[in-house]
Design a protein around this motif. Structure first.
Motif, PDB file in Angstrom:
ATOM      1  N   ASP B 103       0.831  -1.207   0.000  1.00  0.00           N
ATOM      2  CA  ASP B 103       0.000   0.000   0.000  1.00  0.00           C
ATOM      3  C   ASP B 103       0.862   1.252   0.000  1.00  0.00           C
ATOM      4  O   ASP B 103       0.562   2.227  -0.683  1.00  0.00           O
ATOM      5  N   LEU B 104       1.952   1.205   0.773  1.00  0.00           N
ATOM      6  CA  LEU B 104       2.850   2.351   0.844  1.00  0.00           C
ATOM      7  C   LEU B 104       3.470   2.607  -0.530  1.00  0.00           C
ATOM      8  O   LEU B 104       3.529   3.749  -1.004  1.00  0.00           O
ATOM      9  N   LEU B 105       3.901   1.545  -1.205  1.00  0.00           N
ATOM     10  CA  LEU B 105       4.541   1.695  -2.509  1.00  0.00           C
ATOM     11  C   LEU B 105       3.560   2.234  -3.543  1.00  0.00           C
ATOM     12  O   LEU B 105       3.903   3.092  -4.356  1.00  0.00           O
ATOM     13  N   VAL B 106       2.310   1.741  -3.473  1.00  0.00           N
ATOM     14  CA  VAL B 106       1.288   2.246  -4.399  1.00  0.00           C
ATOM     15  C   VAL B 106       1.043   3.732  -4.125  1.00  0.00           C
ATOM     16  O   VAL B 106       0.901   4.539  -5.048  1.00  0.00           O
ATOM     17  N   LEU B 107       1.041   4.080  -2.846  1.00  0.00           N
ATOM     18  CA  LEU B 107       0.853   5.484  -2.476  1.00  0.00           C
ATOM     19  C   LEU B 107       1.968   6.341  -3.086  1.00  0.00           C
ATOM     20  O   LEU B 107       1.721   7.429  -3.618  1.00  0.00           O
ATOM     21  N   LEU B 108       3.196   5.820  -3.044  1.00  0.00           N
ATOM     22  CA  LEU B 108       4.318   6.563  -3.608  1.00  0.00           C
ATOM     23  C   LEU B 108       4.154   6.751  -5.115  1.00  0.00           C
ATOM     24  O   LEU B 108       4.527   7.789  -5.665  1.00  0.00           O
ATOM     25  N   VAL B 109       3.558   5.740  -5.769  1.00  0.00           N
ATOM     26  CA  VAL B 109       3.354   5.834  -7.217  1.00  0.00           C
ATOM     27  C   VAL B 109       2.378   6.969  -7.545  1.00  0.00           C
ATOM     28  O   VAL B 109       2.577   7.711  -8.507  1.00  0.00           O
ATOM     29  N   ILE B 110       1.337   7.104  -6.725  1.00  0.00           N
ATOM     30  CA  ILE B 110       0.329   8.122  -7.058  1.00  0.00           C
ATOM     31  C   ILE B 110       0.600   9.458  -6.367  1.00  0.00           C
ATOM     32  O   ILE B 110      -0.118  10.424  -6.599  1.00  0.00           O
ATOM     33  N   LEU B 111       1.666   9.491  -5.571  1.00  0.00           N
ATOM     34  CA  LEU B 111       1.976  10.726  -4.842  1.00  0.00           C
ATOM     35  C   LEU B 111       2.159  11.946  -5.758  1.00  0.00           C
ATOM     36  O   LEU B 111       1.705  13.038  -5.408  1.00  0.00           O
ATOM     37  N   PRO B 112       2.801  11.810  -6.938  1.00  0.00           N
ATOM     38  CA  PRO B 112       2.974  12.983  -7.811  1.00  0.00           C
ATOM     39  C   PRO B 112       1.656  13.685  -8.135  1.00  0.00           C
ATOM     40  O   PRO B 112       1.635  14.885  -8.390  1.00  0.00           O
ATOM     41  N   PHE B 113       0.537  12.932  -8.124  1.00  0.00           N
ATOM     42  CA  PHE B 113      -0.757  13.540  -8.430  1.00  0.00           C
ATOM     43  C   PHE B 113      -1.133  14.604  -7.398  1.00  0.00           C
ATOM     44  O   PHE B 113      -2.020  15.410  -7.636  1.00  0.00           O
ATOM     45  N   ALA B 114      -0.452  14.553  -6.253  1.00  0.00           N
ATOM     46  CA  ALA B 114      -0.784  15.509  -5.197  1.00  0.00           C
ATOM     47  C   ALA B 114      -0.379  16.921  -5.597  1.00  0.00           C
ATOM     48  O   ALA B 114      -0.928  17.889  -5.098  1.00  0.00           O
ATOM     49  N   SER B 115       0.601  17.048  -6.495  1.00  0.00           N
ATOM     50  CA  SER B 115       0.976  18.401  -6.922  1.00  0.00           C
ATOM     51  C   SER B 115       0.431  18.637  -8.334  1.00  0.00           C
ATOM     52  O   SER B 115       0.226  17.700  -9.101  1.00  0.00           O
ATOM     53  N   VAL B 145       6.115  10.459 -20.842  1.00  0.00           N
ATOM     54  CA  VAL B 145       6.307   9.214 -20.090  1.00  0.00           C
ATOM     55  C   VAL B 145       6.156   9.479 -18.599  1.00  0.00           C
ATOM     56  O   VAL B 145       5.460   8.749 -17.884  1.00  0.00           O
ATOM     57  N   TYR B 146       6.777  10.574 -18.155  1.00  0.00           N
ATOM     58  CA  TYR B 146       6.709  10.903 -16.728  1.00  0.00           C
ATOM     59  C   TYR B 146       5.262  11.092 -16.265  1.00  0.00           C
ATOM     60  O   TYR B 146       4.857  10.548 -15.246  1.00  0.00           O
ATOM     61  N   VAL B 147       4.494  11.830 -17.040  1.00  0.00           N
ATOM     62  CA  VAL B 147       3.117  12.140 -16.642  1.00  0.00           C
ATOM     63  C   VAL B 147       2.247  10.882 -16.629  1.00  0.00           C
ATOM     64  O   VAL B 147       1.403  10.708 -15.754  1.00  0.00           O
ATOM     65  N   HIS B 148       2.492   9.970 -17.580  1.00  0.00           N
ATOM     66  CA  HIS B 148       1.564   8.845 -17.746  1.00  0.00           C
ATOM     67  C   HIS B 148       2.008   7.551 -17.086  1.00  0.00           C
ATOM     68  O   HIS B 148       1.251   6.581 -17.060  1.00  0.00           O
ATOM     69  N   LEU B 149       3.233   7.549 -16.542  1.00  0.00           N
ATOM     70  CA  LEU B 149       3.745   6.299 -15.969  1.00  0.00           C
ATOM     71  C   LEU B 149       2.815   5.689 -14.906  1.00  0.00           C
ATOM     72  O   LEU B 149       2.549   4.480 -14.944  1.00  0.00           O
ATOM     73  N   PRO B 150       2.280   6.475 -13.966  1.00  0.00           N
ATOM     74  CA  PRO B 150       1.392   5.862 -12.960  1.00  0.00           C
ATOM     75  C   PRO B 150       0.183   5.163 -13.570  1.00  0.00           C
ATOM     76  O   PRO B 150      -0.282   4.160 -13.038  1.00  0.00           O
ATOM     77  N   PHE B 151      -0.293   5.670 -14.717  1.00  0.00           N
ATOM     78  CA  PHE B 151      -1.471   5.054 -15.341  1.00  0.00           C
ATOM     79  C   PHE B 151      -1.139   3.686 -15.926  1.00  0.00           C
ATOM     80  O   PHE B 151      -2.031   2.910 -16.257  1.00  0.00           O
ATOM     81  N   MET B 152       0.144   3.430 -16.128  1.00  0.00           N
ATOM     82  CA  MET B 152       0.563   2.106 -16.578  1.00  0.00           C
ATOM     83  C   MET B 152       0.874   1.218 -15.372  1.00  0.00           C
ATOM     84  O   MET B 152       0.536   0.033 -15.355  1.00  0.00           O
ATOM     85  N   ILE B 153       1.497   1.807 -14.350  1.00  0.00           N
ATOM     86  CA  ILE B 153       1.894   1.000 -13.183  1.00  0.00           C
ATOM     87  C   ILE B 153       0.672   0.426 -12.475  1.00  0.00           C
ATOM     88  O   ILE B 153       0.633  -0.757 -12.135  1.00  0.00           O
ATOM     89  N   LEU B 154      -0.345   1.264 -12.277  1.00  0.00           N
ATOM     90  CA  LEU B 154      -1.469   0.821 -11.445  1.00  0.00           C
ATOM     91  C   LEU B 154      -2.240  -0.363 -12.034  1.00  0.00           C
ATOM     92  O   LEU B 154      -2.433  -1.352 -11.345  1.00  0.00           O
ATOM     93  N   PRO B 155      -2.679  -0.316 -13.307  1.00  0.00           N
ATOM     94  CA  PRO B 155      -3.380  -1.502 -13.822  1.00  0.00           C
ATOM     95  C   PRO B 155      -2.483  -2.731 -13.884  1.00  0.00           C
ATOM     96  O   PRO B 155      -2.937  -3.849 -13.644  1.00  0.00           O
ATOM     97  N   LEU B 156      -1.188  -2.514 -14.183  1.00  0.00           N
ATOM     98  CA  LEU B 156      -0.276  -3.658 -14.239  1.00  0.00           C
ATOM     99  C   LEU B 156      -0.126  -4.291 -12.853  1.00  0.00           C
ATOM    100  O   LEU B 156      -0.165  -5.512 -12.698  1.00  0.00           O
TER     101      LEU B 156
END
Lengths: 361, 273
Positions: B103-115, B145-156
């Motif tokens: 859960d912590l790692l997933v949180l880190l993946v989506i953390l950039p969305f906070a800014s 790539v930077y902007v869209h990477l989380p959208f690939m990580i999460l479903p994978l």
């Protein structure tokens, strides 16, 4: 030389000793069962044989050669998993072809052997189906075919019938016996079901808390359990606390504080004064409405407390004079008569003097 | 469930979609068939007879539009592939880590969305500028790539996490080494995750205009920039609408193609997707 040998096998998980100094030898072509309650170490042993877990002590030898350090993919043993673990993205034929492809067989040979394996488990018409299109029993048979197709030295089966419903389980038991006889490959079978173990195995190792309590053929295990645990775990049994009062060559006099004198037989030398349990199978106890004139030495008066009518047999629970309870199993073999006694009936229970066994504490 | 309850559940989202998706789409279709007004925008509506396919004819008449569309698809495809390559090991590692740490790692993946999105792109300007890479195709791809990477990580990750470890043990037991286990078991079973991630990356990248505008040079504009330009700068609404429609049709065609391919090639994997 045995096909597979476990030598003083030990496995610890932290402070828990899951497998304690287990030594077993499994012969080629044998149907060998590890039987025990959950947590007794039987699955841990199976995983160590397959190579998914490594022992902390002792050794596993195949054809006399240690398997230590050999990874699972290099061991000529295959496993049938409890969940079957069929590859969901491969067809039935694809699943069965997998081990053949892994060992680098040629395409025509793979096709031929997959066909043979499908025939063996009666699934030829399901070759192109996918696992999610199969019933539980069919999945089970695919898992067996996949495990057997590359002719392993030994097939390991981890509670493979656990997920099936009762009727199918009985059917699969007969199929397993026939299959094992046909392929002649040694089976190491893990189960917590004593009925399954008795029905299938050539030999059974009964395990408790990481140790082998007894390793014997099914009928020996059932009629001559080595101790109270095995007697109680394998089949239903009456256990009566007794003290030995007399001991001649074969005849044994036992005294139960609650029941009184019991006549028994034993070939072992047993000293007067020894304590233990008298173990008596319910099917060896007769229930009668009157005191029979037969020469049965063990006869006690009681009252039917409960009965379970099971169709072919009736399972009686009889309360004896001082509140002690004895179980008896009577076949309903008289045509046209469903049962012989009702709850509350005054009855006599009796058994032959060679019916039970005395087990030392 | 009563049919009244069913309607009560279905109706609000349906109304929302009709009002804010279907109607605007039809308005865009209609706009693409109208004429430009005297001062830009749309000319006053003069009945069905005034509808024209002039905007589409204009698009077809100049190869530059096809070229930008093609380049947009190539950039989107490249971004998607890079996202897959970067996201796969990461998603796999997260799925394999202990349960309480996932859960912590997933949180880190989506953390950039906070800014804020733009703030993060401006940060890239500051990173790429001194390195001399700003206003290059590389900068555009890196930003996308930077902007869209989380959208690939999460479903994978969602897909990989559900894999039954017994399948890998079975493969190993049957003689497969680590490499074969990945290609024969893990990878094919993760295709549904790859496909949903690809859709979540590919389609937004096609419409993206902020990243190429801020990080790219004059030669790096994508179809999204073109559409934005038509509406806001040139005020040629019919042409902008026509470009939007062409893009939408292309995307729908690709999506249909992918769905068809998935249905044929992914037999069985739906059991775990």
């Amino acid at each position: 030389m045995p096909l597979l040998e476990l030598r003083n096998l030990t496995r610890r998980f932290g402070s828990l000793e899951a497998v304690k100094d287990v030594s077993l030898a499994i012969e080629a072509g044998e149907f060998f069962t590890l039987l025990g309650p959950s947590g007794c170490g039987k699955t841990t042993i199976l995983r160590m044989i397959a190579g998914f877990d490594a022992p902390d002590g002792g050794d596993i030898l195949l054809d006399g050669v240690s398997l230590a350090g050999v990874p699972p993919e290099k061991r000529p043993l295959h496993t049938v998993f409890q969940s079957y673990a069929l590859f969901p993205h491969m067809s039935v034929a694809g699943n069965i072809a997998f081990p053949l492809e892994m060992s680098g067989k040629s395409a025509p040979e793979i096709r031929r052997r997959v066909g043979e394996a499908l025939e063996l488990v009666h699934l030829t018409d399901k070759a192109d189906r996918f696992p999610h299109e199969l019933s539980g029993g069919q999945k089970q048979r695919v898992a067996l075919a996949r495990g057997l197709v590359n002719k392993p030295r030994l097939l390991l089966l981890d509670e493979p019938l656990g997920a099936l419903d009762a009727k199918l389980r009985v059917e699969m038991q007969s199929e397993l016996i026939a299959l094992q006889r046909e392929v002649g490959i040694g089976f190491v079978f893990v189960t917590h079901s004593q009925q399954e173990a008795l029905a299938l195995s050539h030999r059974i190792a009964v395990m408790r808390d990481g140790r082998v309590e007894q390793c014997d053929e099914p009928d020996k295990l059932y009629t001559q359990p080595a101790n109270r645990f095995v007697a109680d775990f394998v089949g239903r049994i009456n256990l009566i606390e007794v003290t030995v009062t007399s001991s001649s060559k074969v005849l044994l006099g036992l005294q139960s504080p609650r029941l009184g004198d019991i006549a028994a037989t034993d070939l072992r030398p047993i000293a007067v004064g020894e304590r233990g349990v008298f173990a008596l199978r319910p099917e060896l106890v007769r229930v009668h409405g009157h005191k029979e004139s037969a020469d049965l030495k063990n006869r006690f008066q009681g009252r039917v407390r409960a009965l379970l009518y099971l169709g072919d047999v009736t399972h009686y629970t009889v309360e004896l004079a001082d509140g002690m309870v004895l179980e008896a199993l009577m076949p309903n073999a008289a045509p046209g008569r469903a049962k012989f006694h009702e709850v509350g009936d005054a009855v006599w229970v009796c058994w032959r003097h060679d019916a039970g066994v005395f087990l030392r504490d | 469930m009563g049919s009244q309850v069913k309607w009560a559940v279905i109706l609000p989202p349906s109304l929302f979609l009709v009002a804010f998706f279907l109607l605007p789409s039809l308005i865009v279709v209609l706009a693409s068939l109208r004429e430009t007004g005297e001062f830009g925008g749309l000319a006053p509506f003069a009945g069905a007879a005034s509808l024209t396919i002039e905007a589409y004819r204009f698009l077809g008449g100049d190869l530059i539009y096809a070229e930008i569309l093609l380049r947009s698809f190539l950039v989107a495809a490249l971004t998607t592939v890079l996202c897959i390559l970067l996201a796969y090991p990461l998603a796999w590692l997260i799925a394999r880590s202990p349960k309480q740490r996932r859960d912590l790692l997933v949180l880190l993946v989506i953390l950039p969305f906070a800014s804020n999105f733009l703030v993060r792109i401006y940060a890239w300007i500051m990173i790429l500028g001194p390195a001399g890479l700003l206003y290059t195709p590389f900068a555009v791809i890196a930003g996308l790539v930077y902007v869209h990477l989380p959208f690939m990580i999460l479903p994978l990750y969602t897909n990989l996490e559900k894999h039954d470890p017994a399948l890998l043990e079975a493969a190993q037991d049957l003689g497969a080494n680590a490499w074969t286990r990945f290609w024969r078991v893990t990878f094919p079973l993760s295709l549904p995750g790859i496909f949903s991630g690809a859709a979540l990356v590919f389609i937004p990248v096609l419409g993206m205009f902020a990243v190429p505008e801020l990080l790219g040079g004059t030669g790096d504009i994508l179809i999204g920039n073109l559409i934005k330009e038509q509406f806001l700068d040139n005020r040629d609404w019919p042409l902008g609408s026509a470009l939007s429609i062409v893009l939408t049709v292309c995307v729908l065609f690709l999506a249909a193609l992918a769905a068809w391919a998935a249905k044929r090639g992914l037999h069985g994997t739906e059991a775990i997707s």
